[in-house]
Design an enzyme around this catalytic site. Structure first.
Site, PDB file in Angstrom:
ATOM      1  CD  GLU A 118      -2.980  -1.033   2.279  1.00  0.00           C
ATOM      2  OE1 GLU A 118      -4.168  -0.981   1.960  1.00  0.00           O
ATOM      3  OE2 GLU A 118      -2.603  -1.033   3.444  1.00  0.00           O
ATOM      4  CG  HIS A 231      -8.539   6.793   1.731  1.00  0.00           C
ATOM      5  ND1 HIS A 231      -8.453   6.573   0.384  1.00  0.00           N
ATOM      6  CD2 HIS A 231      -7.937   5.742   2.316  1.00  0.00           C
ATOM      7  CE1 HIS A 231      -7.832   5.427   0.169  1.00  0.00           C
ATOM      8  NE2 HIS A 231      -7.499   4.901   1.335  1.00  0.00           N
ATOM      9  NE  ARG A 278      -4.382   5.563   3.262  1.00  0.00           N
ATOM     10  CZ  ARG A 278      -4.907   4.706   4.098  1.00  0.00           C
ATOM     11  NH1 ARG A 278      -5.376   5.120   5.252  1.00  0.00           N
ATOM     12  NH2 ARG A 278      -4.989   3.437   3.788  1.00  0.00           N
ATOM     13  CG  HIS A 339      -9.768   6.978   5.720  1.00  0.00           C
ATOM     14  ND1 HIS A 339     -10.781   6.041   5.580  1.00  0.00           N
ATOM     15  CD2 HIS A 339      -8.620   6.258   5.858  1.00  0.00           C
ATOM     16  CE1 HIS A 339     -10.256   4.823   5.619  1.00  0.00           C
ATOM     17  NE2 HIS A 339      -8.955   4.930   5.812  1.00  0.00           N
ATOM     18  NE  ARG A 374      -4.799   5.273   9.485  1.00  0.00           N
ATOM     19  CZ  ARG A 374      -5.329   4.333   8.706  1.00  0.00           C
ATOM     20  NH1 ARG A 374      -4.819   3.126   8.685  1.00  0.00           N
ATOM     21  NH2 ARG A 374      -6.380   4.595   7.964  1.00  0.00           N
TER      22      ARG A 374
HETATM   23  C1  LIG Z   1     -13.533   2.308   5.325  1.00  0.00           C
HETATM   24  C2  LIG Z   1     -12.352   2.135   6.230  1.00  0.00           C
HETATM   25  C3  LIG Z   1     -11.301   1.334   5.826  1.00  0.00           C
HETATM   26  C4  LIG Z   1     -10.189   1.161   6.668  1.00  0.00           C
HETATM   27  N1  LIG Z   1      -9.180   0.320   6.272  1.00  0.00           N
HETATM   28  C5  LIG Z   1      -8.162   0.079   7.143  1.00  0.00           C
HETATM   29  C6  LIG Z   1      -7.171  -0.883   6.831  1.00  0.00           C
HETATM   30  O1  LIG Z   1      -7.212  -1.528   5.786  1.00  0.00           O
HETATM   31  N2  LIG Z   1      -6.175  -1.086   7.732  1.00  0.00           N
HETATM   32  C7  LIG Z   1      -6.087  -0.399   8.910  1.00  0.00           C
HETATM   33  O2  LIG Z   1      -5.144  -0.621   9.696  1.00  0.00           O
HETATM   34  N3  LIG Z   1      -7.046   0.503   9.233  1.00  0.00           N
HETATM   35  C8  LIG Z   1      -8.071   0.755   8.398  1.00  0.00           C
HETATM   36  N4  LIG Z   1      -9.039   1.643   8.742  1.00  0.00           N
HETATM   37  C9  LIG Z   1      -8.974   2.294  10.056  1.00  0.00           C
HETATM   38  C10 LIG Z   1      -9.341   1.285  11.143  1.00  0.00           C
HETATM   39  O3  LIG Z   1     -10.381   0.472  10.676  1.00  0.00           O
HETATM   40  C11 LIG Z   1      -9.784   1.972  12.410  1.00  0.00           C
HETATM   41  O4  LIG Z   1      -8.909   2.989  12.767  1.00  0.00           O
HETATM   42  C12 LIG Z   1      -9.846   0.988  13.568  1.00  0.00           C
HETATM   43  O5  LIG Z   1     -10.581  -0.137  13.188  1.00  0.00           O
HETATM   44  C13 LIG Z   1     -10.482   1.655  14.759  1.00  0.00           C
HETATM   45  O6  LIG Z   1     -10.792   0.680  15.723  1.00  0.00           O
HETATM   46  P1  LIG Z   1     -11.430   1.150  17.069  1.00  0.00           P
HETATM   47  O7  LIG Z   1     -11.658  -0.080  17.866  1.00  0.00           O
HETATM   48  O8  LIG Z   1     -10.634   2.238  17.659  1.00  0.00           O
HETATM   49  O9  LIG Z   1     -12.828   1.838  16.653  1.00  0.00           O
HETATM   50  P2  LIG Z   1     -14.129   1.211  15.971  1.00  0.00           P
HETATM   51  O10 LIG Z   1     -13.848  -0.056  15.303  1.00  0.00           O
HETATM   52  O11 LIG Z   1     -14.771   2.277  15.174  1.00  0.00           O
HETATM   53  O12 LIG Z   1     -15.068   0.879  17.225  1.00  0.00           O
HETATM   54  C14 LIG Z   1     -15.645   1.900  17.994  1.00  0.00           C
HETATM   55  C15 LIG Z   1     -16.630   1.272  18.969  1.00  0.00           C
HETATM   56  O13 LIG Z   1     -17.031   2.264  19.910  1.00  0.00           O
HETATM   57  C16 LIG Z   1     -18.426   2.165  20.134  1.00  0.00           C
HETATM   58  N5  LIG Z   1     -18.893   3.461  20.631  1.00  0.00           N
HETATM   59  C17 LIG Z   1     -18.723   4.699  20.083  1.00  0.00           C
HETATM   60  N6  LIG Z   1     -19.287   5.626  20.869  1.00  0.00           N
HETATM   61  C18 LIG Z   1     -19.837   4.977  21.920  1.00  0.00           C
HETATM   62  C19 LIG Z   1     -20.573   5.380  23.056  1.00  0.00           C
HETATM   63  N7  LIG Z   1     -20.883   6.668  23.287  1.00  0.00           N
HETATM   64  N8  LIG Z   1     -21.003   4.421  23.931  1.00  0.00           N
HETATM   65  C20 LIG Z   1     -20.723   3.117  23.718  1.00  0.00           C
HETATM   66  N9  LIG Z   1     -20.020   2.676  22.648  1.00  0.00           N
HETATM   67  C21 LIG Z   1     -19.589   3.599  21.775  1.00  0.00           C
HETATM   68  C22 LIG Z   1     -18.983   1.742  18.783  1.00  0.00           C
HETATM   69  O14 LIG Z   1     -20.269   1.195  18.937  1.00  0.00           O
HETATM   70  C23 LIG Z   1     -17.910   0.741  18.347  1.00  0.00           C
HETATM   71  O15 LIG Z   1     -18.208  -0.518  18.910  1.00  0.00           O
HETATM   72  C24 LIG Z   1     -10.150   1.832   7.921  1.00  0.00           C
HETATM   73  C25 LIG Z   1     -11.210   2.643   8.315  1.00  0.00           C
HETATM   74  C26 LIG Z   1     -12.303   2.798   7.483  1.00  0.00           C
HETATM   75  C27 LIG Z   1     -13.422   3.670   7.923  1.00  0.00           C
END
Ligand SMILES: Cc1cc2nc3c(=O)[nH]c(=O)nc-3n(C[C@H](O)[C@H](O)[C@H](O)COP(=O)(O)OP(=O)(O)OC[C@H]3O[C@@H](n4cnc5c(N)ncnc54)[C@H](O)[C@@H]3O)c2cc1C
Length: 487
Positions: A118, A231, A278, A339, A374
């Site tokens: 990538e 992105h 990016r 993104h 990132r």
């Molecule tokens: C389309 C897309 C493609 C991506 N591709 C990649 C990739 O290929 N490789 C990579 O490394 N990263 C990628 N990323 C980034 C990566 O997916 C995220 O940064 C990472 O998954 C974030 O994980 P997280 O657990 O911090 O948040 P999330 O997975 O977003 O989880 C957040 C959680 O918090 C909960 N929550 C939020 N607010 C509250 C509240 N007030 N009360 C209770 N629960 C709450 C939600 O319900 C959810 O369960 C991508 C992101 C996107 C959007």
């Protein structure tokens, strides 16, 4: 319902689930999920997870020093070096753990892992499950968490308020319109990103920055919220707020970026062409749109073998086909959109915030690993590495906690009114206009004043506590903090 726990984790994406899995089995854990478990940014990740991991017999010319170097170059050398080293050194362990838990990453015909490339990576080091790696990782973690009897999962339960107590933290919860509270010694915020503060984003609708706003509310230090990644290649259908991402891996496999004349243009802006980091590619697109006077841009991989494309990117192929474009035959329309958030709740190497026993992991946190930008596929890795560090830190302190909990109260409002409509739309518009790829300083100043007013009105008004109101407060606080940093 039981309402006291050793640890409350707000958020069930990769960070929250992996954190729960890594806490000792005698820890009483409450896992909160705003909506259903599969609705989060983790589920949307396509490209993969970066890491130098070479199981027996599998050799590459990659090494952790190169991964560090690529991360620093992408981040403009504004990264925290110690955090980057921790990230890169632990990739082997976390990817190995995912495999042990049953995650299925693509392999080549000779059984070795298929690593893709990538933008910004000097080596093929992205482990992936076709083009839906996040869903594969998330489902693997959900399966594991559901076997743990020490973890209570509450779906459709929103954290709406957070307070410090003399014994830890008290959390106000909203479930099916009813308010309740829960109390803990350790609190870990894993609530993900802030994409929904923009008109166009790749983020899931849960990404409203709730955890960041609530951590700020209790005095935790927030850092670098203005470091937002746009992105370059979101599918551009000109009207959907949640934009479908065309993974960086498509450029990694050779796709070209074309301007409105269907001509390649990256050579005008960066010698790394389509595989520049990016921020460089998004900026080049915006500059090229000014040069040509058109915001029509395309991504073209149609010159490659169509079976290869369909097999390598089945989800992208199907999704874009539903929108009327065949990626194997023609260029598809793209444009940059919000993104990822590099900044967030500031944490140390153990993911602890400036407030003792308050931890933050994943996209809502600022570990410093990403610097100004990132590197692709480093964020799933960050979510895993740093949520395990937080689990290790909590494990070492659990024995110091007594069984006593101070239960801080959340006073009921008298005769609250519905929140007036329009605040969220207005905030999104201000952010999109003022703080997109190339910020507009005049609009930032004006936007800051207006968001500050909106925030004041929301926080001081006597409004009904529902998800709409809480998310509006989060967006206003996050918008206020972003613009305050860039004024
Ligand atoms: C389309 C897309 C493609 C991506 N591709 C990649 C990739 O290929 N490789 C990579 O490394 N990263 C990628 N990323 C980034 C990566 O997916 C995220 O940064 C990472 O998954 C974030 O994980 P997280 O657990 O911090 O948040 P999330 O997975 O977003 O989880 C957040 C959680 O918090 C909960 N929550 C939020 N607010 C509250 C509240 N007030 N009360 C209770 N629960 C709450 C939600 O319900 C959810 O369960 C991508 C992101 C996107 C959007």
């Amino acid at each position: 319902m039981e309402n006291t726990y050793d640890v409350i984790i707000a958020g069930c994406g990769a960070a929250g689930l992996y954190h729960a899995i890594n806490l000792p089995r005698n820890t009483r854990i409450l896992l909160l999920c705003k909506q259903e478990l599969t609705l989060c940014n983790s589920a949307l990740a396509q490209g993969g997870i970066a890491g130098v991991y070479q199981p027996d017999g599998d050799t590459t010319d990659d090494c952790t020093d190169l991964h560090v170097q690529d991360t620093l170059i992408a981040g403009g050398f504004k990264n925290n070096n110690e955090a980057v080293q921790l990230l890169v050194d632990n990739a082997k362990f976390e990817i190995g753990t995912l495999l042990e838990l049953g995650a299925d990453f693509d392999r080549t015909p000779d059984g070795k892992f298929h690593r893709t490339l990538e933008g910004g990576h000097s080596r093929h080091r992205i482990f992936h499950h076709k083009d839906s790696t996040g869903a594969e990782i998330l489902n693997t973690l959900i399966r594991k968490v559901k076997t743990l009897s020490n973890v209570t999962i509450m779906e459709n339960t929103m954290m709406v308020n957070l307070k410090k107590s003399s014994t830890g933290f008290s959390v106000q919860l909203l479930h099916n319109g009813n308010l309740s509270s829960a109390h803990c010694h350790f609190m870990t915020i894993c609530t993900g990103g802030i994409g929904r503060i923009y008109e166009f984003t790749t983020n899931s609708k849960i990404a409203t920055g709730d955890g960041i706003a609530m951590a700020y509310g209790i005095g935790a230090k927030i850092k670098n919220l203005h470091l937002i990644q746009f992105h370059p290649t979101a599918f551009n259908n000109h009207h959907t707020r949640e934009c479908f991402l065309i993974s960086e891996a498509v450029r990694g496999e050779g796709a070209y970026l074309l301007n409105c004349n269907k001509e390649r243009f990256m050579q005008l802006y960066d010698e790394r062409l389509e595989l520049a980091p990016r921020d460089v590619v998004s900026r080049s697109i915006v500059l090229e749109s000014r040069r040509t006077g058109s915001s029509d841009f395309f991504l073209d991989i149609s010159y490659k073998d169509s079976e290869f494309i369909k097999n390598r990117f089945p989800m992208i192929y199907e999704s874009v086909l539903e929108q009327g474009y065949d990626i194997t035959k023609e260029p598809i329309p793209i444009f940059p959109c919000q993104h990822y958030l590099m900044g967030g709740i500031n944490v140390d190497r153990k993911s602890e915030t400036s407030e003792p026993n308050l931890f933050a992991c994943g996209e809502c946190s600022h570990t410093g690993v990403h610097g100004n930008n990132r590197l692709a596929s480093n964020s799933l890795l960050e979510a895993l590495v740093f949520s395990r560090q937080a689990a290790l830190a909590i494990s070492e302190r659990l024995h110091t906690c007594t069984q006593d909990f101070e239960e801080v109260q959340f006073p009921e409002k008298e005769n609250p009114q519905p929140m007036p409509k329009g605040f969220r739309t207005e905030i999104r518009h201000i952010m999109q206009e003022s703080c997109f790829v190339i910020p507009d300083s005049a609009k930032i100043l004006e936007g800051f004043e207006r968001i500050r007013e909106i925030r004041k009105q929301l926080l001081n008004g006597n409004y009904i506590i529902d998800s709409n109101y809480i998310e509006a407060c989060s967006l206003a606080t996050v918008g206020y903090l972003i613009l305050k940093e860039v004024i």
